[in-house]
Design a protein around this motif. Structure first.
Motif, short mmCIF file in Angstrom:
data_model
loop_
_atom_site.label_atom_id
_atom_site.label_comp_id
_atom_site.label_asym_id
_atom_site.label_seq_id
_atom_site.Cartn_x
_atom_site.Cartn_y
_atom_site.Cartn_z
N TYR A 1 0.82 -1.20 0.00
CA TYR A 1 0.00 0.00 0.00
C TYR A 1 0.86 1.26 0.00
CZ TYR A 1 -4.21 -2.75 1.22
OH TYR A 1 -5.25 -3.64 1.23
N ASN B 1 -2.68 -7.58 -2.60
CA ASN B 1 -3.49 -6.43 -3.01
C ASN B 1 -2.62 -5.18 -3.00
OD1 ASN B 1 -6.25 -7.55 -3.28
ND2 ASN B 1 -5.94 -8.08 -1.13
N CYS C 1 -2.72 -0.72 -3.24
CA CYS C 1 -3.59 0.44 -3.02
C CYS C 1 -2.76 1.70 -2.85
CB CYS C 1 -4.47 0.23 -1.79
SG CYS C 1 -5.66 1.54 -1.50
N SER D 1 -3.50 4.71 -1.24
CA SER D 1 -4.57 5.12 -0.31
C SER D 1 -4.49 6.57 0.17
CB SER D 1 -4.54 4.19 0.91
OG SER D 1 -3.24 4.20 1.51
N TYR E 1 -6.23 5.31 -10.05
CA TYR E 1 -5.92 4.83 -8.70
C TYR E 1 -5.34 5.91 -7.79
CZ TYR E 1 -7.15 0.32 -10.56
OH TYR E 1 -7.85 -0.73 -11.13
N GLU F 1 -8.77 3.14 -4.76
CA GLU F 1 -9.33 1.79 -4.81
C GLU F 1 -8.22 0.76 -4.62
OE1 GLU F 1 -12.55 1.41 -8.16
OE2 GLU F 1 -10.97 2.81 -8.79
N ARG F 2 -8.57 -0.33 -3.98
CA ARG F 2 -7.66 -1.45 -3.88
C ARG F 2 -7.75 -2.26 -5.16
NH1 ARG F 2 -8.24 -5.67 1.05
NH2 ARG F 2 -10.06 -6.25 -0.16
#
Length: 265
Positions: free
Chosen positions: A115, A135, A137, A139, A166, A171-172
């Motif tokens: 992330y 995953n 992201c 963020s 993104y 969004e992940r």
């Protein structure tokens, strides 16, 4: 090279011309703070000048690869002055620059979620292999921030069009989506991660160290540049110089003589 005990947030393992840097703060999902940033910058600087190292792997302990910035560090930043924030951001920028311009090839081994600033770490590497269930992201906008310092590397890695989505939505997205956009080079099952990375590292180590260094810089210098007479002349000069280099001559001789080149001995 400093003993790995000198590192508070990293492990360093060296084996057969390959150095593996392991993010080792699994209790905070390998989120980084000022100590981690300083240690990563130092270890990449040292490995980049170590003639015994042919390739570097960036890996992590625990279920997550890197969750970005450490929460306690972020709390401290909330009270920073503008000058302190600029100085702090400059340290992060220097870490990413050091990885990106490291003369040794760098492989990111992503065993879990990645992330925010962690995506910057990955994007600064040359080759990335991730597990299928990882995953990703960006963020930052959810916290009222933007992925500014990591943006030069992340946009290069995922492309401008994907970044538009993104960066703005936070969004992940999955490893398969990261593969589709080119942010990672391979998305594999967990039990295939080690062997996939090992195969890539073997290919890197078997090549001419000098040629790998110059090939890495070639991509950085030529990607996205308009094809002009200046660029054409520059690339012609590069191949002329590498042909005349010691390893260039040795590589051609060994091929013609059907033997292993000296750098494999």
């Amino acid at each position: 090279m400093d003993d790995q005990l000198d590192y508070q947030s990293l492990e360093l393992v060296q084996d057969n011309r390959v150095a593996t840097i392991i993010l080792n703060r699994p209790d905070v999902r390998n989120a980084f703070n000022e100590t981690t940033i300083a240690e990563i910058t130092r270890v990449f600087t040292e490995l980049g000048s170590d003639k015994n190292i042919r390739a570097i792997v960036l890996a992590a302990r625990g279920p997550a690869f890197c969750a970005g910035a450490d929460l306690n560090w972020m709390k401290k930043m909330a009270g920073y002055t503008h000058e302190e924030n600029c100085a702090d951001a400059a340290q992060l920028a220097e870490m990413l620059r050091t990885i990106y311009f490291c003369p040794k090839p760098v492989v990111a081994k992503v065993q879990g979620d990645c992330y925010a600033g962690g995506m910057g770490l990955v994007a600064a590497c040359d080759i990335t292999v991730a597990v299928e269930d990882a995953n990703f992201c960006l963020s930052e906008v959810k916290l009222g921030l933007i992925p500014a310092t990591i943006s030069p590397y992340v946009i290069k890695a995922m492309g401008e069009n994907a970044a538009r989505r993104y960066f703005l939505t936070a969004e992940r997205f999955s490893a398969s989506e990261a593969l589709r956009m080119g942010f990672v080079h391979a998305a594999v099952k967990v039990d295939a991660l080690d062997v996939t990375v090992d195969d890539i590292v073997k290919a890197l180590v078997s090549a001419s160290p000098n040629a790998v260094k110059h090939a890495k810089r070639l991509v950085q210098d030529v990607a996205g540049v308009q094809i002009t007479e200046t660029l054409i002349a520059d690339t012609a000069e590069r191949i002329a110089l590498i042909r005349a280099s010691e390893e260039g001559r040795e590589g051609v001789r060994s091929f013609l003589e059907k033997r292993k080149p000296s750098w494999l001995n």
